[in-house]
Scaffold this active site. Sequence first.
Site, PDB file in Angstrom:
ATOM      1  N   HIS A   1      -2.656  13.691 -16.547  1.00  0.00           N
ATOM      2  CA  HIS A   1      -1.629  15.039 -17.582  1.00  0.00           C
ATOM      3  C   HIS A   1      -1.027  14.154 -18.716  1.00  0.00           C
ATOM      4  CE1 HIS A   1      -1.030  17.390 -13.522  1.00  0.00           C
ATOM      5  NE2 HIS A   1      -2.327  17.286 -13.798  1.00  0.00           N
TER       6      HIS A   1
ATOM      7  N   TYR B   1       8.651  21.637 -12.656  1.00  0.00           N
ATOM      8  CA  TYR B   1      10.117  20.906 -12.408  1.00  0.00           C
ATOM      9  C   TYR B   1      10.885  22.668 -12.013  1.00  0.00           C
ATOM     10  CZ  TYR B   1       8.264  16.003 -12.025  1.00  0.00           C
ATOM     11  OH  TYR B   1       7.701  15.413 -11.472  1.00  0.00           O
TER      12      TYR B   1
END
Length: 382
Positions: free
Chosen positions: A72, A194
């Site tokens: 990622h 998030y």
Amino acid sequence: MRVQVAIVGSGPAGLLLGQLLEQAGIRTAIVESRSREYVLGRIRAGVLESGTVALLERAGVADRLHEESLVHEGFDLAFSGRRVRIDLQALTGRSVSVYGQTEVTKDLMDARKAPGFYEARDVAVHSFESGTPYVTFNENQKIDCDFIAGCDGFHGVCRASVPAEKITLFEKTYPFGWLGILSDTPPVSEELIYVSHERGFALCSQRSRTRSRYYLQCPLSEQVDEWPDERFWAELRRRLPADAAQNLVTGPSIEKSIAPLRSFVAEPLAFGRLFLAGDAGHIVPPTGAKGLNLAASDVYYLSEALIAFYKGNESQLKAYSAKALARVWKAERFSWWMTKLLHGFPEEGSFGRHMQLAELEYIAGSRAAQTALAENYVGLPY
Ligand SMILES: Cc1cc2nc3c(=O)[nH]c(=O)nc-3n(C[C@H](O)[C@H](O)[C@H](O)COP(=O)(O)OP(=O)(O)OC[C@H]3O[C@@H](n4cnc5c(N)ncnc54)[C@H](O)[C@@H]3O)c2cc1C
């Protein structure tokens, strides 16, 4: 039986330390209170810093990781209905790897040839303040050793065996936990999201392209059975930005649990011939994805120091605690800061919420702020 280093605990810290020491020709034995299957089945961390990956490569256990992990290069922060991408690669030149702790543990267990005693009862550590430490377990089993590595996690026996006057504990607990769900559904997004929302924090994480891990902030008073899957998915949808909520694929959970959040550090990490590493010495709230990675950096410092000792240089062992703690405290700060930034703290009122939103807006508009976030997230150097 006699070995050079007796390791208590067969989590990632104990197994990785064992692997690095055995490779260097240092004899080890691992004593673990749970069964091998139980340890392998524990669902926990999933984001590896590049330093952790490099250490697993050095330990010779990274082949499957390279085949199956997802690299990622960024993640999203979501707030006020928008998403801001933190481009880790552009900001730091580094990325993170998504690979479950269960897989790291399996790779390390598969590689281990040296003794491991599972389901050990009444494990105790002795005489570590003298030159002749030893570990006992079951009715009459004893391992004599030069050193004991306490890799037995937060609830283990090693830290608890240190006399109270020789150790200082620093702790902060949070008034909420993370309700986590694992499901065999494709992740809602290629990268992690998030989420800071008025209803509380949420995290969209993953273990593979077909297995998702989602978390919701929830009060500590709640029980898992108050959260049937439908309630979990509905609450997650409410907290996600609209585009992500639309893409969410739901399915039956294959694991569901509530984990409390805690910041904790023990000082020092060395007591004569006993050394603490990983969760035995410190805990971070999982918001910064640092727990497993800190266990790896401790193991790096400790393995280097033990290898140097057997080559005739004792100074690194003396420096182990201070070196490891210097990195630990920085990761503690980052994990505390991420937790404070993204979670709901009703006791802070609307002023507190405005401070969070102002900081998130600042991060969204400042490359300097994004760089500070990114360099901590990918992991500070060892
Ligand atoms: C529910 C949960 C979710 C988490 N999620 C994340 C995450 O998303 N990201 C992240 O980075 N980190 C996460 N963590 C933290 C991460 O999993 C830990 O930091 C990591 O497991 C630390 O590894 P360790 O080897 O030090 O300790 P552990 O993995 O706890 O291993 C310790 C081992 O010692 C054994 N043991 C305990 N007592 C004894 C004894 N008396 N004798 C012998 N053996 C003993 C235990 O059974 C265990 O196998 C999570 C932790 C928990 C609990």
